[in-house]
Design a protein around this motif. Structure first.
Motif, PDB file in Angstrom:
ATOM      1  N   VAL B  76      -3.276  17.865  33.785  1.00 48.91           N
ATOM      2  CA  VAL B  76      -4.219  18.322  32.762  1.00 48.91           C
ATOM      3  C   VAL B  76      -3.842  19.709  32.219  1.00 48.91           C
ATOM      4  CG1 VAL B  76      -6.628  18.908  32.286  1.00 48.91           C
ATOM      5  CG2 VAL B  76      -6.089  16.846  33.564  1.00 48.91           C
ATOM      6  N   CYS B  80      -2.548  20.507  28.450  1.00 43.46           N
ATOM      7  CA  CYS B  80      -3.390  21.441  27.720  1.00 43.46           C
ATOM      8  C   CYS B  80      -2.516  22.469  27.001  1.00 43.46           C
ATOM      9  CB  CYS B  80      -4.262  22.159  28.728  1.00 43.46           C
ATOM     10  SG  CYS B  80      -5.917  22.307  28.239  1.00 43.46           S
ATOM     11  N   VAL B 160      -5.073  16.063  24.679  1.00 43.38           N
ATOM     12  CA  VAL B 160      -5.526  17.361  24.169  1.00 43.38           C
ATOM     13  C   VAL B 160      -4.969  17.594  22.762  1.00 43.38           C
ATOM     14  CG1 VAL B 160      -5.580  19.842  24.581  1.00 43.38           C
ATOM     15  CG2 VAL B 160      -5.715  18.258  26.500  1.00 43.38           C
ATOM     16  N   LEU B 202     -11.037  21.782  22.569  1.00 43.20           N
ATOM     17  CA  LEU B 202     -10.232  21.918  23.776  1.00 43.20           C
ATOM     18  C   LEU B 202     -10.965  21.312  24.983  1.00 43.20           C
ATOM     19  CD1 LEU B 202      -7.517  23.176  24.562  1.00 43.20           C
ATOM     20  CD2 LEU B 202      -8.712  25.288  25.104  1.00 43.20           C
ATOM     21  N   VAL B 206      -9.852  18.079  27.220  1.00 39.91           N
ATOM     22  CA  VAL B 206      -9.676  18.199  28.670  1.00 39.91           C
ATOM     23  C   VAL B 206     -10.511  17.149  29.409  1.00 39.91           C
ATOM     24  CG1 VAL B 206     -10.180  19.676  30.659  1.00 39.91           C
ATOM     25  CG2 VAL B 206      -8.977  20.610  28.694  1.00 39.91           C
ATOM     26  N   CYS B 209      -8.771  13.803  28.911  1.00 36.78           N
ATOM     27  CA  CYS B 209      -7.480  13.837  29.600  1.00 36.78           C
ATOM     28  C   CYS B 209      -7.691  13.675  31.108  1.00 36.78           C
ATOM     29  CB  CYS B 209      -6.807  15.170  29.289  1.00 36.78           C
ATOM     30  SG  CYS B 209      -5.144  15.327  29.890  1.00 36.78           S
TER      31      CYS B 209
END
Lengths: 283, 293
Positions: B76, B80, B160, B202, B206, B209
């Motif tokens: 992750v 990101c 992301v 964002l 996340v 994801c």
């Protein structure tokens, strides 16, 4: 020419272009492109005879037929019911509407292995749903029907989520105009609303179909994985891998990849069509 | 008659049709979504609460949970960083080949999980491209933890990026340019202007994801050696329990993942409520560049 210069100057106001583009390309190459190219390089080591022997074997042909057939029917069922769900969510008010709206994404959020064992248990002859069908002589789990059920589950959100925004943006004045010209409700739906939804509906259909073709986790438990009968392509690839038949698995993977790229292309064309449709409506 | 034409009723389906459609939709949702959800917990608790918690406290379950947390904990953050970088260069600059780049970023979404695992076997496996080098240096990638992490990174690769790119493209570059002209450094601009603007996108990326990273099954199954206590993630552990006919145990562990899915849906709905622009983009792999913003 002048605007171009201005554009070039603009580029320098913000920092980090080289750094971010460099990292993006490096990471993309490392994680996606190099490993993916391995499939094509590895399969090019096979002679055409070897390749076609694997790719056109009776077992592979049966797997393609089942994969395409089950994915197609699952996508059709989702297109019909997904359209109804999207319609109801956008147009009507009822108790628990927000909850249903949030729940639609469950097949994406729920890990496929969980979906797989749950559906297999529900539709087994002694399961909650399976036992309703068992007296009628209909077996669902461990048959092709079970694969269809799993693929329907996995594709459910696609149609709803592609049709919903288009339906929300639909200009009600068009309906008013049609109604004032004497069209009845059914005619308005078929002649005015449905054509606007068609690109989104087809996009959702293509996405659901593509997802179903590659699906593994939710199918592996509900399928009995019998060659020629209940074996879809990803299961066949997995079987070859378990037997360390990497060349065979790679050859089948190439076929799958080419099909997915074609579907991706189709989705791109459909999106372009639907965007053009929407801008035409606005103009 | 004339009055009817002058005031057309927009919601003019007869109540019976409306009820019928709502009924069909709810029945479909109940059959395909609610029933499986309920049955996970029902099956998990079939042998009582004691057995349920015992299954969760089993050392093999705990090691599977640990490995899943490791895989998600690495993939992750990496995806990101990638997502922010990709969105920055795509949204803030003009360059050739942008559409190709967008398509390539989306690529992992259109690939079967089984093939996602297979490609890493071809690169790092015993007979793979770099397999012999790693073998000589006594580093195991396939059938070991690194392979699981790599496969997880691959399947969660676009999440992301595909949330941030359309968002940052829609926001344009004027705010950042103003900050720069007023004397802010590149980092100051990024942290004080860009990050607050893309915060919700964002977080959204996340959440999605992470859900996929923790739940991935097919790709991880190919590269894991299925060694209990060592290379088993939670979904793989569920499979082993299920195939050894420990159904209540399998569903108990599966209920953990189901709980995770429900938390994901709640968080996702909450973020959508906070930021309506994000609505409906979740999970649905409509190509990034083609999405209506």
């Amino acid at each position: 020419m002048a605007t171009r210069r201005l554009g070039a100057k603009k580029l320098r106001v913000l920092p980090g272009f080289r750094l971010t583009l460099g990292f993006t390309l490096f990471y993309l190459g490392l994680i996606v492109l190099i490993p993916l190219s391995a499939v094509f390089v590895k399969s090019s080591e096979l002679s055409w005879a070897q390749f076609s022997h694997t790719v056109f074997s009776p077992q592979a042909l049966a797997a393609y037929r089942l994969s395409f057939g089950a994915s197609f029917f699952a996508a059709v069922v989702n297109a019909i019911f997904g359209l109804i769900v999207a319609w109801v969510l956008v147009r009507y008010n009822f108790l628990g509407k927000k909850l249903v709206d949030a729940l639609v994404d469950l097949p994406f959020a729920l890990p496929t292995a969980v979906a797989g064992i749950t559906l297999a248990t529900l539709y087994a002859p002694n399961g909650w749903i399976g036992q309703l069908f068992a007296p009628l002589g209909i077996k669902i789990a461990y048959t092709q029907l079970g694969i269809f059920v799993a693929l329907t589950f996995i594709g459910l959100p696609f149609i709803v989520r592609t049709v919903q925004p288009v339906l929300e943006d639909f200009d009600p004045e068009l309906e008013d105009a049609a109604a004032s010209l004497g069209a009845n409700r059914w005619q308005i739906f078929w002649r005015v609303i449905f054509p606007t939804l068609t690109p989104a509906l087809l996009t959702g259909f293509a996405l659901a179909f593509a997802r179903a073709l590659g699906e593994y986790g939710s199918v592996v438990f509900i399928s009995s994985n019998i060659p020629m009968k209940t074996q879809i392509v990803p299961l066949l690839i997995m079987n070859e891998l378990d037997g360390f038949q990497y060349a065979k698995a790679t050859a089948l993977a190439v076929v799958m990849l080419v099909v997915s790229f074609l579907l991706l292309l189709a989705v791109n064309v459909l999106q372009w069509w639907s965007n053009r449709y929407n801008t035409n409506n606005l103009a | 008659m004339t009055q009817k034409i002058n005031t057309p009723n927009r919601m003019s389906e007869p109540p019976s049709v409306r009820l019928l459609l709502i009924g069909i939709a709810l029945a479909f949702i109940a059959l395909f979504l609610v029933l499986p959800l309920v049955s996970v917990f029902a099956e998990g608790l079939k042998q009582g609460l004691g057995f349920y918690f015992q299954s969760l406290r089993d050392p093999l379950t705990l090691s599977a949970i640990k490995l899943t947390l490791i895989a998600a904990g690495i993939s992750v953050p990496l995806n990101c960083i990638f997502g922010v970088c990709a969105a920055w260069c795509i949204a803030k600059f003009d360059f050739r080949g942008k559409n190709i780049l967008l398509t390539l970023i989306d690529l992992p979404f259109s690939i079967s999980p089984v093939i996602s695992g297979l490609i890493y076997v071809l690169v790092f496996g015993a007979q793979g491209w770099f397999g012999s080098w790693f073998f000589d240096h006594n580093i195991k990638i396939i059938f070991a933890v690194p392979g699981i992490v790599l496969a997880t990174i691959f399947v969660t690769f676009p999440f992301v990026a595909r949330e941030l790119i359309p968002l940052m493209q829609a926001q344009g570059r004027t705010e950042e340019e103003a900050a720069r002209v007023l004397g802010a450094s590149g980092w100051q601009t990024f942290w004080r202007v860009t990050i607050p603007n893309i915060k919700w996108g964002l977080i959204y990326g996340v959440i999605l994801c992470n859900a996929r990273a923790m739940g991935e099954f097919g790709a991880v199954s190919v590269v894991s050696g299925h060694i209990q206590g060592q290379t088993n993630t939670i979904p793989l552990h569920v499979q082993i329990l299920y195939e050894s006919n420990n159904f209540a145990g399998a569903f108990a562990v599966a209920s953990l993942l189901t709980f995770l899915a429900l938390v994901t849906l709640v968080l996702k709905t909450w973020v959508e409520y906070k930021n309506t622009a994000l609505r409906g983009t979740a999970f649905t792999p409509v190509p990034i560049g083609k999405r209506a913003v």
